[in-house]
Design a protein around this motif. Structure first.
Motif, PDB file in Angstrom:
ATOM      1  N   ASN A 211     -27.120  73.139  31.149  1.00 51.77           N
ATOM      2  CA  ASN A 211     -27.391  74.578  31.237  1.00 51.77           C
ATOM      3  C   ASN A 211     -28.801  74.836  31.749  1.00 51.77           C
ATOM      4  OD1 ASN A 211     -24.885  75.521  30.458  1.00 51.77           O
ATOM      5  ND2 ASN A 211     -25.409  75.544  28.280  1.00 51.77           N
TER       6      ASN A 211
ATOM      7  N   ILE B 193     -28.826  74.233  35.405  1.00 49.45           N
ATOM      8  CA  ILE B 193     -28.170  75.343  36.110  1.00 49.45           C
ATOM      9  C   ILE B 193     -29.119  76.524  36.237  1.00 49.45           C
ATOM     10  CG2 ILE B 193     -26.339  77.084  35.885  1.00 49.45           C
ATOM     11  CD1 ILE B 193     -24.560  74.851  34.706  1.00 49.45           C
ATOM     12  N   GLU B 194     -29.824  76.850  35.165  1.00 54.33           N
ATOM     13  CA  GLU B 194     -30.779  77.965  35.208  1.00 54.33           C
ATOM     14  C   GLU B 194     -31.891  77.702  36.225  1.00 54.33           C
ATOM     15  OE1 GLU B 194     -32.064  78.563  31.180  1.00 54.33           O
ATOM     16  OE2 GLU B 194     -30.101  79.305  30.549  1.00 54.33           O
ATOM     17  N   ARG B 195     -32.404  76.439  36.244  1.00 53.29           N
ATOM     18  CA  ARG B 195     -33.449  76.097  37.226  1.00 53.29           C
ATOM     19  C   ARG B 195     -32.910  76.222  38.653  1.00 53.29           C
ATOM     20  NH1 ARG B 195     -34.696  71.853  33.613  1.00 53.29           N
ATOM     21  NH2 ARG B 195     -33.626  70.364  34.961  1.00 53.29           N
ATOM     22  N   LEU B 196     -31.694  75.743  38.869  1.00 55.86           N
ATOM     23  CA  LEU B 196     -31.113  75.819  40.211  1.00 55.86           C
ATOM     24  C   LEU B 196     -30.851  77.265  40.623  1.00 55.86           C
ATOM     25  CD1 LEU B 196     -28.629  72.805  40.066  1.00 55.86           C
ATOM     26  CD2 LEU B 196     -30.713  72.976  41.437  1.00 55.86           C
ATOM     27  N   GLU B 197     -30.409  78.092  39.684  1.00 55.67           N
ATOM     28  CA  GLU B 197     -30.192  79.508  39.999  1.00 55.67           C
ATOM     29  C   GLU B 197     -31.507  80.174  40.387  1.00 55.67           C
ATOM     30  OE1 GLU B 197     -28.246  80.898  36.433  1.00 55.67           O
ATOM     31  OE2 GLU B 197     -26.241  80.581  37.286  1.00 55.67           O
ATOM     32  N   ALA B 198     -32.607  79.839  39.678  1.00 54.68           N
ATOM     33  CA  ALA B 198     -33.926  80.390  40.023  1.00 54.68           C
ATOM     34  C   ALA B 198     -34.353  79.917  41.406  1.00 54.68           C
ATOM     35  CB  ALA B 198     -34.952  79.978  38.969  1.00 54.68           C
ATOM     36  N   GLU B 199     -34.105  78.638  41.724  1.00 59.08           N
ATOM     37  CA  GLU B 199     -34.435  78.111  43.053  1.00 59.08           C
ATOM     38  C   GLU B 199     -33.630  78.820  44.125  1.00 59.08           C
ATOM     39  OE1 GLU B 199     -34.653  73.863  43.902  1.00 59.08           O
ATOM     40  OE2 GLU B 199     -35.042  73.510  41.776  1.00 59.08           O
ATOM     41  N   VAL B 200     -32.353  79.048  43.873  1.00 52.31           N
ATOM     42  CA  VAL B 200     -31.496  79.738  44.849  1.00 52.31           C
ATOM     43  C   VAL B 200     -32.018  81.152  45.088  1.00 52.31           C
ATOM     44  CG1 VAL B 200     -29.179  80.724  45.176  1.00 52.31           C
ATOM     45  CG2 VAL B 200     -29.426  78.354  44.433  1.00 52.31           C
ATOM     46  N   LYS B 201     -32.402  81.831  44.009  1.00 52.57           N
ATOM     47  CA  LYS B 201     -32.937  83.183  44.136  1.00 52.57           C
ATOM     48  C   LYS B 201     -34.209  83.168  44.982  1.00 52.57           C
ATOM     49  CE  LYS B 201     -34.180  87.212  41.400  1.00 52.57           C
ATOM     50  NZ  LYS B 201     -34.345  87.766  40.064  1.00 52.57           N
TER      51      LYS B 201
ATOM     52  N   ASN C  17     -33.299  82.521  48.587  1.00 49.49           N
ATOM     53  CA  ASN C  17     -32.710  83.716  49.201  1.00 49.49           C
ATOM     54  C   ASN C  17     -33.802  84.712  49.599  1.00 49.49           C
ATOM     55  OD1 ASN C  17     -29.979  83.064  49.209  1.00 49.49           O
ATOM     56  ND2 ASN C  17     -29.647  83.825  47.140  1.00 49.49           N
TER      57      ASN C  17
END
Length: 150
Positions: A110, A113-121, A124
């Protein structure tokens, strides 16, 4: 003097082959008896059998998983209930231990996943920024083309 009976060689080979298949099948049945059986290799249904007091046995009331079509020929299941349940519990215990290991990794996954979501943001936002810069450069190139070629 009496001559010993000799079997036809072809018949002898067929008999040997049948005997080998018989032995192999008994081995397959023995190897498949693990845990609580659901079906017998013959296709028969497994029933719970309890020995009665009338049966000659030192342990009346002993329970078995038995094929409904049971014959003592080695091709049908008749497994002591205790053995089947013990093996089944051992298998379930092993699966629970494996699941516990997976559950221990869930918080870490988890976090990843949170770190990857922040990187994706962030990526973007960077793409949006670069897209704006490309648009501005395109406008500047268009303006320069008008000046140079008009």
């Amino acid at each position: 003097m009496r001559v010993p009976f000799r079997m036809d060689p072809a018949e002898e080979r067929r008999e040997t082959k049948r005997h080998k298949e018989f032995i192999n099948m008994q081995g397959y049945v023995a190897d498949s008896e693990y845990g609580i059986p659901t079906r017998c290799p013959c296709g028969g249904r497994i029933i719970d059998e309890v020995r009665g007091k009338d049966d000659y046995d030192t342990l009346p009331g002993k329970r078995f998983f038995t094929c409904k079509k049971y014959e003592a020929d080695g091709f049908h299941y008749r497994q002591p209930w205790v053995v089947g349940v013990q093996e089944h519990i051992e298998r379930l215990t092993k699966r629970v231990e494996e699941v516990e290991l997976v559950i221990k990794w869930v918080p870490e996954v988890n976090n990843q996943i949170e770190r990857l979501e922040a990187e994706v943001k962030a990526l973007n936002q960077e793409v949006d920024n670069l897209t704006g810069q490309v648009y501005n450069l395109s406008v500047q190139v268009a303006d320069l083309e008008k000046l140079c070629f008009d």
